[in-house]
Design a protein around this motif. Structure first.
Motif, PDB file in Angstrom:
ATOM      1  N   LEU A  87     -41.386  -3.254  11.331  1.00 33.68           N
ATOM      2  CA  LEU A  87     -40.350  -3.501  10.326  1.00 33.68           C
ATOM      3  C   LEU A  87     -39.815  -2.192   9.741  1.00 33.68           C
ATOM      4  CD1 LEU A  87     -41.950  -6.583   8.593  1.00 33.68           C
ATOM      5  CD2 LEU A  87     -39.717  -6.555   9.745  1.00 33.68           C
TER       6      LEU A  87
ATOM      7  N   TYR B 177     -35.111  -4.427   5.235  1.00 31.38           N
ATOM      8  CA  TYR B 177     -36.236  -4.133   6.115  1.00 31.38           C
ATOM      9  C   TYR B 177     -37.243  -3.219   5.431  1.00 31.38           C
ATOM     10  CZ  TYR B 177     -34.345  -6.294  10.343  1.00 31.38           C
ATOM     11  OH  TYR B 177     -33.888  -7.182  11.275  1.00 31.38           O
TER      12      TYR B 177
ATOM     13  N   VAL C  50     -35.789  -8.045  16.029  1.00 28.24           N
ATOM     14  CA  VAL C  50     -36.749  -7.426  15.110  1.00 28.24           C
ATOM     15  C   VAL C  50     -37.449  -8.499  14.277  1.00 28.24           C
ATOM     16  CG1 VAL C  50     -37.015  -5.884  13.112  1.00 28.24           C
ATOM     17  CG2 VAL C  50     -35.551  -5.198  15.026  1.00 28.24           C
ATOM     18  N   VAL C  51     -36.686  -9.456  13.768  1.00 33.83           N
ATOM     19  CA  VAL C  51     -37.272 -10.518  12.942  1.00 33.83           C
ATOM     20  C   VAL C  51     -38.239 -11.366  13.761  1.00 33.83           C
ATOM     21  CG1 VAL C  51     -36.723 -12.639  11.681  1.00 33.83           C
ATOM     22  CG2 VAL C  51     -35.392 -10.567  11.260  1.00 33.83           C
TER      23      VAL C  51
ATOM     24  N   ALA D 242     -29.055  -4.289   5.220  1.00 32.32           N
ATOM     25  CA  ALA D 242     -30.075  -4.695   6.188  1.00 32.32           C
ATOM     26  C   ALA D 242     -31.219  -3.673   6.213  1.00 32.32           C
ATOM     27  CB  ALA D 242     -29.466  -4.849   7.582  1.00 32.32           C
ATOM     28  N   SER D 243     -30.884  -2.387   6.211  1.00 32.56           N
ATOM     29  CA  SER D 243     -31.915  -1.352   6.214  1.00 32.56           C
ATOM     30  C   SER D 243     -32.774  -1.444   4.958  1.00 32.56           C
ATOM     31  CB  SER D 243     -31.255   0.030   6.309  1.00 32.56           C
ATOM     32  OG  SER D 243     -32.227   1.035   6.315  1.00 32.56           O
TER      33      SER D 243
ATOM     34  N   GLY E 280     -40.859  -4.473   5.050  1.00 29.89           N
ATOM     35  CA  GLY E 280     -41.852  -3.645   5.726  1.00 29.89           C
ATOM     36  C   GLY E 280     -42.963  -3.208   4.787  1.00 29.89           C
TER      37      GLY E 280
ATOM     38  N   ASN F 139     -31.131  -7.587  15.203  1.00 28.01           N
ATOM     39  CA  ASN F 139     -31.832  -8.130  14.042  1.00 28.01           C
ATOM     40  C   ASN F 139     -32.627  -9.385  14.387  1.00 28.01           C
ATOM     41  OD1 ASN F 139     -31.304  -6.401  11.678  1.00 28.01           O
ATOM     42  ND2 ASN F 139     -29.192  -6.780  12.274  1.00 28.01           N
TER      43      ASN F 139
ATOM     44  N   GLY G 188     -36.549  -1.625  11.791  1.00 26.61           N
ATOM     45  CA  GLY G 188     -35.604  -2.157  10.815  1.00 26.61           C
ATOM     46  C   GLY G 188     -35.052  -1.080   9.919  1.00 26.61           C
ATOM     47  N   PHE G 189     -35.893  -0.524   9.085  1.00 34.12           N
ATOM     48  CA  PHE G 189     -35.468   0.443   8.078  1.00 34.12           C
ATOM     49  C   PHE G 189     -34.920   1.739   8.688  1.00 34.12           C
ATOM     50  CE2 PHE G 189     -37.330   3.864   5.182  1.00 34.12           C
ATOM     51  CZ  PHE G 189     -36.230   3.919   4.344  1.00 34.12           C
TER      52      PHE G 189
END
Length: 147
Positions: A46, A11, A84-85, A7-8, A15, A81, A50-51
């Motif tokens: 993102l 992102y 964030v999305v 997932a990271s 991003g 998630n 996210g990252f």
């Protein structure tokens, strides 16, 4: 842990791609340089939420085994998630409309707000899972009482 890593990484890719989109889309549409659009915020949301945040969660997972509280961890991962999305998606929509000279509407702002609420809920659930893991970790490290 693989789920957090993937997932990271996703992102990070999205991003960086959103930053490229921001730069090229504004140039293509001759949007005045330096004028505000939410496209730049999508890029930073993102990458940061996210990252970077998920990399931090990955490190905490390695130390404390947060996902041992499977139910709490899954709730965190899903809520966070989704938030964030949803937030980044609405920033992209709103920012694109700005570049195109179109009006945004309250629905877009409301959906972005919902995304922020989901992020907040996810973080609260994360801290509940982290607290449980930290307490479990500290109990496991305490020496047995001497009689």
């Amino acid at each position: 842990m693989k789920k957090l890593f993937h997932a990271s990484f996703a992102y990070m890719l999205v991003g960086v791609a959103s930053g490229l989109f921001y730069r090229e889309f504004t140039k293509l549409n001759e949007f005045p340089e330096g004028e505000f659009t939410q496209l730049g915020l999508a890029h930073t949301h993102l990458l940061t939420l996210g990252f970077i945040v998920l990399l931090i969660v990955l490190a905490l997972e390695k130390v404390f085994d947060i996902s041992a509280s499977r139910k709490l961890f899954n709730w965190f991962f899903g809520l966070y998630n989704a938030g964030v999305v949803l937030t980044a998606g609405m920033l992209m929509v709103h920012g694109s409309l700005t570049v195109l000279g179109e009006e945004s509407n309250k629905m877009i702002a409301g959906i972005a707000g919902l995304g922020h609420m989901l992020i907040t809920a996810g973080m609260i659930v994360f801290f509940l899972a982290l607290r449980r893991a930290v307490l479990r970790h500290s109990e496991a490290r305490e020496p047995a009482p001497v009689h």
